[in-house]
Motif scaffolding. Structure first.
Motif, PDB file in Angstrom:
ATOM      1  N   GLY A   2     -46.882  86.814  53.520  1.00 34.98           N
ATOM      2  CA  GLY A   2     -48.207  86.216  53.512  1.00 34.98           C
ATOM      3  C   GLY A   2     -48.309  85.127  54.555  1.00 34.98           C
ATOM      4  N   GLU A   3     -48.703  83.936  54.118  1.00 32.16           N
ATOM      5  CA  GLU A   3     -48.828  82.813  55.047  1.00 32.16           C
ATOM      6  C   GLU A   3     -47.628  81.880  55.014  1.00 32.16           C
ATOM      7  N   THR A   4     -46.610  82.221  54.255  1.00 32.38           N
ATOM      8  CA  THR A   4     -45.420  81.375  54.166  1.00 32.38           C
ATOM      9  C   THR A   4     -44.511  81.627  55.363  1.00 32.38           C
ATOM     10  N   LYS A   5     -44.154  80.542  56.059  1.00 30.73           N
ATOM     11  CA  LYS A   5     -43.247  80.609  57.196  1.00 30.73           C
ATOM     12  C   LYS A   5     -42.094  79.632  56.966  1.00 30.73           C
ATOM     13  N   VAL A   6     -40.962  79.949  57.548  1.00 28.52           N
ATOM     14  CA  VAL A   6     -39.849  79.013  57.566  1.00 28.52           C
ATOM     15  C   VAL A   6     -39.511  78.723  59.019  1.00 28.52           C
ATOM     16  N   TYR A   7     -39.198  77.460  59.310  1.00 29.87           N
ATOM     17  CA  TYR A   7     -38.963  77.005  60.674  1.00 29.87           C
ATOM     18  C   TYR A   7     -37.515  76.548  60.841  1.00 29.87           C
ATOM     19  N   VAL A   8     -37.008  76.680  62.053  1.00 29.14           N
ATOM     20  CA  VAL A   8     -35.668  76.199  62.371  1.00 29.14           C
ATOM     21  C   VAL A   8     -35.706  75.440  63.688  1.00 29.14           C
ATOM     22  N   TYR A   9     -34.904  74.390  63.758  1.00 27.22           N
ATOM     23  CA  TYR A   9     -34.702  73.660  65.007  1.00 27.22           C
ATOM     24  C   TYR A   9     -33.208  73.460  65.165  1.00 27.22           C
ATOM     25  N   MET A  10     -32.629  73.897  66.300  1.00 32.09           N
ATOM     26  CA  MET A  10     -31.184  73.927  66.486  1.00 32.09           C
ATOM     27  C   MET A  10     -30.810  73.237  67.792  1.00 32.09           C
ATOM     28  N   GLN A  11     -29.743  72.437  67.736  1.00 34.46           N
ATOM     29  CA  GLN A  11     -29.230  71.748  68.911  1.00 34.46           C
ATOM     30  C   GLN A  11     -27.809  72.207  69.206  1.00 34.46           C
ATOM     31  N   SER A  12     -27.481  72.240  70.487  1.00 34.82           N
ATOM     32  CA  SER A  12     -26.126  72.546  70.930  1.00 34.82           C
ATOM     33  C   SER A  12     -25.484  71.276  71.468  1.00 34.82           C
ATOM     34  N   GLU A  13     -24.225  71.027  71.082  1.00 34.74           N
ATOM     35  CA  GLU A  13     -23.544  69.831  71.568  1.00 34.74           C
ATOM     36  C   GLU A  13     -23.230  69.939  73.059  1.00 34.74           C
ATOM     37  N   ARG A  25     -25.882  72.388  65.489  1.00 31.05           N
ATOM     38  CA  ARG A  25     -26.418  71.873  64.232  1.00 31.05           C
ATOM     39  C   ARG A  25     -27.901  72.214  64.188  1.00 31.05           C
ATOM     40  N   TYR A  26     -28.402  72.395  62.948  1.00 34.97           N
ATOM     41  CA  TYR A  26     -29.808  72.803  62.832  1.00 34.97           C
ATOM     42  C   TYR A  26     -30.446  72.244  61.573  1.00 34.97           C
ATOM     43  N   GLY A  27     -31.764  72.143  61.622  1.00 36.02           N
ATOM     44  CA  GLY A  27     -32.552  71.778  60.462  1.00 36.02           C
ATOM     45  C   GLY A  27     -33.550  72.879  60.154  1.00 36.02           C
ATOM     46  N   VAL A  28     -33.949  72.980  58.893  1.00 37.89           N
ATOM     47  CA  VAL A  28     -34.930  73.982  58.475  1.00 37.89           C
ATOM     48  C   VAL A  28     -36.089  73.301  57.765  1.00 37.89           C
ATOM     49  N   SER A  29     -37.227  73.979  57.742  1.00 39.71           N
ATOM     50  CA  SER A  29     -38.416  73.439  57.088  1.00 39.71           C
ATOM     51  C   SER A  29     -39.356  74.580  56.730  1.00 39.71           C
ATOM     52  N   PHE A  30     -40.111  74.383  55.676  1.00 38.78           N
ATOM     53  CA  PHE A  30     -41.208  75.297  55.349  1.00 38.78           C
ATOM     54  C   PHE A  30     -42.556  74.692  55.760  1.00 38.78           C
ATOM     55  N   ILE A  31     -42.505  73.511  56.390  1.00 38.01           N
ATOM     56  CA  ILE A  31     -43.737  72.814  56.757  1.00 38.01           C
ATOM     57  C   ILE A  31     -44.094  73.033  58.221  1.00 38.01           C
ATOM     58  N   SER A  32     -43.144  72.752  59.131  1.00 34.55           N
ATOM     59  CA  SER A  32     -43.449  72.836  60.555  1.00 34.55           C
ATOM     60  C   SER A  32     -42.168  72.744  61.366  1.00 34.55           C
ATOM     61  N   GLN A  33     -42.320  73.049  62.668  1.00 45.43           N
ATOM     62  CA  GLN A  33     -41.208  72.906  63.599  1.00 45.43           C
ATOM     63  C   GLN A  33     -40.775  71.450  63.702  1.00 45.43           C
ATOM     64  N   GLU A  34     -41.748  70.555  63.776  1.00 47.91           N
ATOM     65  CA  GLU A  34     -41.447  69.137  63.890  1.00 47.91           C
ATOM     66  C   GLU A  34     -40.702  68.626  62.659  1.00 47.91           C
ATOM     67  N   GLN A  35     -41.079  69.159  61.489  1.00 48.08           N
ATOM     68  CA  GLN A  35     -40.414  68.717  60.268  1.00 48.08           C
ATOM     69  C   GLN A  35     -38.977  69.223  60.213  1.00 48.08           C
ATOM     70  N   ALA A  36     -38.728  70.429  60.738  1.00 51.16           N
ATOM     71  CA  ALA A  36     -37.355  70.936  60.807  1.00 51.16           C
ATOM     72  C   ALA A  36     -36.488  70.003  61.646  1.00 51.16           C
ATOM     73  N   ALA A  37     -37.037  69.548  62.777  1.00 50.13           N
ATOM     74  CA  ALA A  37     -36.305  68.600  63.622  1.00 50.13           C
ATOM     75  C   ALA A  37     -36.101  67.274  62.904  1.00 50.13           C
ATOM     76  N   ALA A  38     -37.114  66.835  62.163  1.00 49.66           N
ATOM     77  CA  ALA A  38     -37.003  65.576  61.420  1.00 49.66           C
ATOM     78  C   ALA A  38     -35.959  65.683  60.314  1.00 49.66           C
ATOM     79  N   ASN A  39     -35.899  66.832  59.649  1.00 49.86           N
ATOM     80  CA  ASN A  39     -34.903  67.026  58.595  1.00 49.86           C
ATOM     81  C   ASN A  39     -33.491  66.981  59.171  1.00 49.86           C
ATOM     82  N   LEU A  40     -33.320  67.587  60.350  1.00 51.66           N
ATOM     83  CA  LEU A  40     -32.025  67.543  61.015  1.00 51.66           C
ATOM     84  C   LEU A  40     -31.655  66.107  61.382  1.00 51.66           C
ATOM     85  N   SER A  41     -32.587  65.391  61.976  1.00 53.18           N
ATOM     86  CA  SER A  41     -32.323  64.014  62.403  1.00 53.18           C
ATOM     87  C   SER A  41     -31.994  63.119  61.210  1.00 53.18           C
ATOM     88  N   ARG A  42     -32.689  63.322  60.084  1.00 47.18           N
ATOM     89  CA  ARG A  42     -32.479  62.493  58.900  1.00 47.18           C
ATOM     90  C   ARG A  42     -31.102  62.712  58.278  1.00 47.18           C
TER      91      ARG A  42
END
Length: 739
Positions: free
Chosen positions: A178-189, A228-245
């Motif tokens: 449906g309209e549910t999406k999951v987002y990922v943001y990943m960084q390489s050292e 390392r990576y972060g995930v979110s069901f809200i947005s790409q920016e939130q995935a990055a914020a979850n990783l940073s936090r």
């Protein structure tokens, strides 16, 4: 690379990861609770769905397990990023490879896998690639070694889009449903040698890709890569914020150590002494399984809801989702009510939010990340609220009454359907049972699922129980006429009781029993024409709220006990391949009893209600020893994320909540000599089973806080107040205690 160089590199990698790999069970060291957890138990199914070796912090949004069908799978389809629906769906694939061709979700061999609840490591491609992994709540880290000195890393979305930057940062989304999406943001050292997108098996120019199996990739000319990576069901920016936090380094061992500490804190709520190593392993593994669902979806005070396809503020109350309540209301919710009242209240508040967001104010029944699937039958969310009410949890009774009453009476009772009530519902509320169709009779209600059928006996019995629970809620909300109405319907199970045979029996719309009927092998796949997933022998006891009345219907206590004995002694009546071809959920058999399906869980405890408590003690021990073991087939059926393993946790401690909605537990023989339950109340409830062993399994007498206990029942308030239950154990049945 020369053979000697590769050998030295492999040895160095192995030594560097040794503290992480071996931390779960160092030889000769004292074990912490998490060291007993074996996520591989049940990873090969007897017939249907296996357990999966889930890596996850307790109730956290980020869950992963190896990308394979079960433990026997020869290959894995890349590395996991996030499971988006318990045991059913994952999003994204991460492929680390040193060979060609390059394909999204490339399947590779695996070996030397070591897995704990908080991380794993594994060799891929016949040892060419070594991977180590650990996670937090919404972020994780991968440590990857290419033993040939170079490799490629690919990130794929099964249905969505991905992108990459020159420095090796990757991002993307995948549509769950449906309209549910999951987002990922990943960084390489490290800095990749090259980046691009995948096109026809090779790297191509471009920094993004979209559609099915959209893939971006980066190559490295060095042996060691950390991501390392972060995930979110809200947005790409939130995935990055979850990783940073959550993630301030790329250190797998550091993240694993933090996860190990969190798991030990959670599992230490239950302490056991005595028993065997296998019993402790099964016990703590079962307890770990109860944390797989539901998951906390709050991200920095916000959450995505598929119930209205919107992002909401959580206002300080975490939002929980992915809870198959038909399974978990029986023991998983009651276990949490003892050990974590705050979390249970937050989960129930989440159910209320879902109801108000779905546009109809209907309480959910099978809430998932992508909405309410309305699977199975009945509306047992009502039971979770009723149980919470009688056990003193904080809920808004007026609001809860509204959403439960509307779900029960406005939504159809047809299984696996979320439509408004229709033809069969009107019949039910007027006549007190769901009518069955005779063989060959055409279905007339469009709400009835073509495969799931009406399940008329299962629905009638389940709805009678829901009405019992609904009456509790109505009384608490001071809706007294409604309480009377629902209490009357709580007796509807009587309308399908066949006094001649002593079974609950389908009736047609004229009030006639459907005959002939084979109770062991009733109509349709999974017996769905009349029952559901189990035969009539199991549904004979599906009156959790009216056990005394059921005893009377079956002819009194002695007849009741004889009929229970008969169930465990009656053979299948046909070959196994014929029986299980029709009833694949009905595994874990002892006679006609099925340990593998949730409607059976309370049955071995029913002897306690008829003056034969020693038979409950014998039977529960038999079932635990037979069907729950420390091996790959050590779970008898679909575990359903705590639905069944919560039975193991309770039973191993010597208590069980037969009737959610009644503030009491019934007693059996604990597996352990000493059990401490560290409760939400801040108190400790202590169970001492003197001399308990495989042979000394029979309770000879009992005291509660020093006073004689003559009944195999104990109140919720007595447990939450703390104290000590002492059981005198012996080798021979005590047929006088508890009569």
């Amino acid at each position: 690379m020369s053979i000697s160089t590769r050998t030295i590199l492999s040895a160095a990698v192995a030594l560097s990861l040794l503290p992480f790999v071996m931390s779960c069970n160092p030889e000769g060291a004292k074990k912490d609770p998490v060291d007993y957890v074996n996520p591989y138990i049940g990873n090969i199914s007897h017939l249907l769905v296996p357990t999966f070796p889930t890596v996850q912090l307790p109730s956290s949004m980020l869950r992963v397990y190896p990308e394979r069908a079960d433990y026997t799978s020869e290959y894995v389809g890349g590395l996991p990023i996030i499971v988006t629906n318990h045991r059913e769906r994952s999003a994204f694939k991460l492929v680390a490879t040193s060979s060609e061709p390059l394909l999204p979700g490339k399947k590779v061999s695996w070996d030397h896998e070591h897995l704990t609840p908080y991380g794993f490591d594994v060799d891929l491609e016949d040892g060419a690639v070594h991977v180590s992994y650990a996670l937090s709540h919404q972020s994780a880290v991968y440590d990857i070694t290419f033993r040939d000195g170079h490799g490629t890393i690919m990130l794929s979305s099964g249905n969505g889009a991905v992108s990459i930057t020159e420095d090796g940062s990757m991002a993307g989304y995948q549509v769950v449903d449906g309209e549910t999406k999951v987002y990922v943001y990943m960084q390489s050292e490290g800095q990749p040698a090259s980046v691009g997108r995948l096109h026809r098996g090779r790297m191509a120019e471009g920094m993004s890709d979209s559609g099915r199996d959209a893939t971006v990739l980066m190559t490295f000319e060095e042996p060691h890569v950390r991501l390392r990576y972060g995930v979110s069901f809200i947005s790409q920016e939130q995935a990055a914020a979850n990783l940073s936090r959550e993630m301030d380094s790329y250190d797998v061992k550091k993240v694993a150590a933090a996860g190990r500490k969190i798991w030990n804190e959670a599992l230490s709520k239950l302490e056991v002494k005595g028993g065997t190593q296998q019993q402790k392993t099964v016990f703590y593994t079962s307890y770990y399984r109860t944390y797989e669902r539901p998951i906390c979806m709050s991200e920095d005070g916000r959450y995505w809801s598929a119930f209205d396809n919107s992002v909401h503020e959580d206002n300080g109350v975490p939002f929980y989702n992915d809870d198959w309540i038909w399974d978990t209301y029986r023991a998983a919710h009651p276990l949490r009510t003892l050990l974590d009242v705050q979390k249970e209240e937050d989960i129930l508040a989440s159910f209320v939010r879902m109801a108000h967001q779905n546009g109809r104010d209907w309480a959910p029944t099978f809430p998932e990340v992508n909405g309410d699937s309305r699977r199975m039958n009945s509306n047992h969310t009502v039971a979770t609220f009723a149980d919470a009410l009688v056990k003193g949890l904080k809920i808004d009774t007026t609001d809860v009454y509204k959403i439960c009453a509307k779900a029960l009476t406005e939504k159809t009772l047809a299984p696996w359907c979320g439509n408004p009530a229709g033809e069969i519902d009107r019949f039910f509320w007027e006549n007190g049972y769901l009518p069955a169709l005779r063989e060959g009779e055409k279905e007339t209600d469009p709400n009835v699922h073509p495969f799931e059928k009406r399940q008329p006996v299962a629905v009638t019995l389940g709805t009678a129980y829901d009405c019992y629970c609904m009456a509790i809620i109505a009384d608490a909300a001071r809706q007294l006429p409604a309480g009377v109405y629902f209490r009357e319907h709580s007796l509807d199970y009587r309308n399908v009781f066949n006094g001649r045979t002593g079974f609950f029996h389908p009736k047609d719309s004229e009030g006639n029993f459907i005959e002939p009927l084979d109770y062991s092998f009733p109509g349709g796949m999974g017996a769905r024409e009349y029952y559901d997933e189990n035969n009539a022998w199991v549904y004979r006891w599906d009156v959790q709220h009216g056990i005394d009345d059921l005893i009377s219907l079956l002819g009194g206590p002695e007849a009741f006990v004889r009929k229970l004995d008969e169930m465990f002694a009656t053979p299948l009546g046909r070959s196994k391949f014929e029986f299980f071809a029709k009833l694949p959920d009905h595994t874990g058999n002892v006679g006609q009893f099925s340990m593998a399906n949730e409607p059976s869980l309370h049955i071995p405890y029913l002897y306690n209600y008829a003056g034969a408590a020693w038979k409950t003690q014998k039977r529960v021990r038999q079932l635990l020893d037979t069907w729950f073991r420390d091996d790959l087939m050590g779970v008898p059926g679909d575990e359903d994320g705590g639905g069944m393993t919560s039975f193991v946790v309770f039973s191993s401690m010597g208590l069980y909540p037969v009737t959610p909605g009644k503030p009491e537990y019934t007693i059996t023989s604990p597996l352990f000599e000493d059990v401490k339950m560290h409760l939400s109340s801040g108190k400790t409830f202590h169970v001492i089973a003197k001399g308990s062993s495989r042979d000394r399994k029979y309770i000879q007498g009992a005291t509660l806080n020093g006073k004689p206990l003559a009944s195999p029942f104990i109140s919720h308030s007595d447990v939450m107040a703390g104290g000590t239950l002492v059981l005198e154990m012996g080798e021979e049945p005590s047929k006088l205690w508890s009569r």
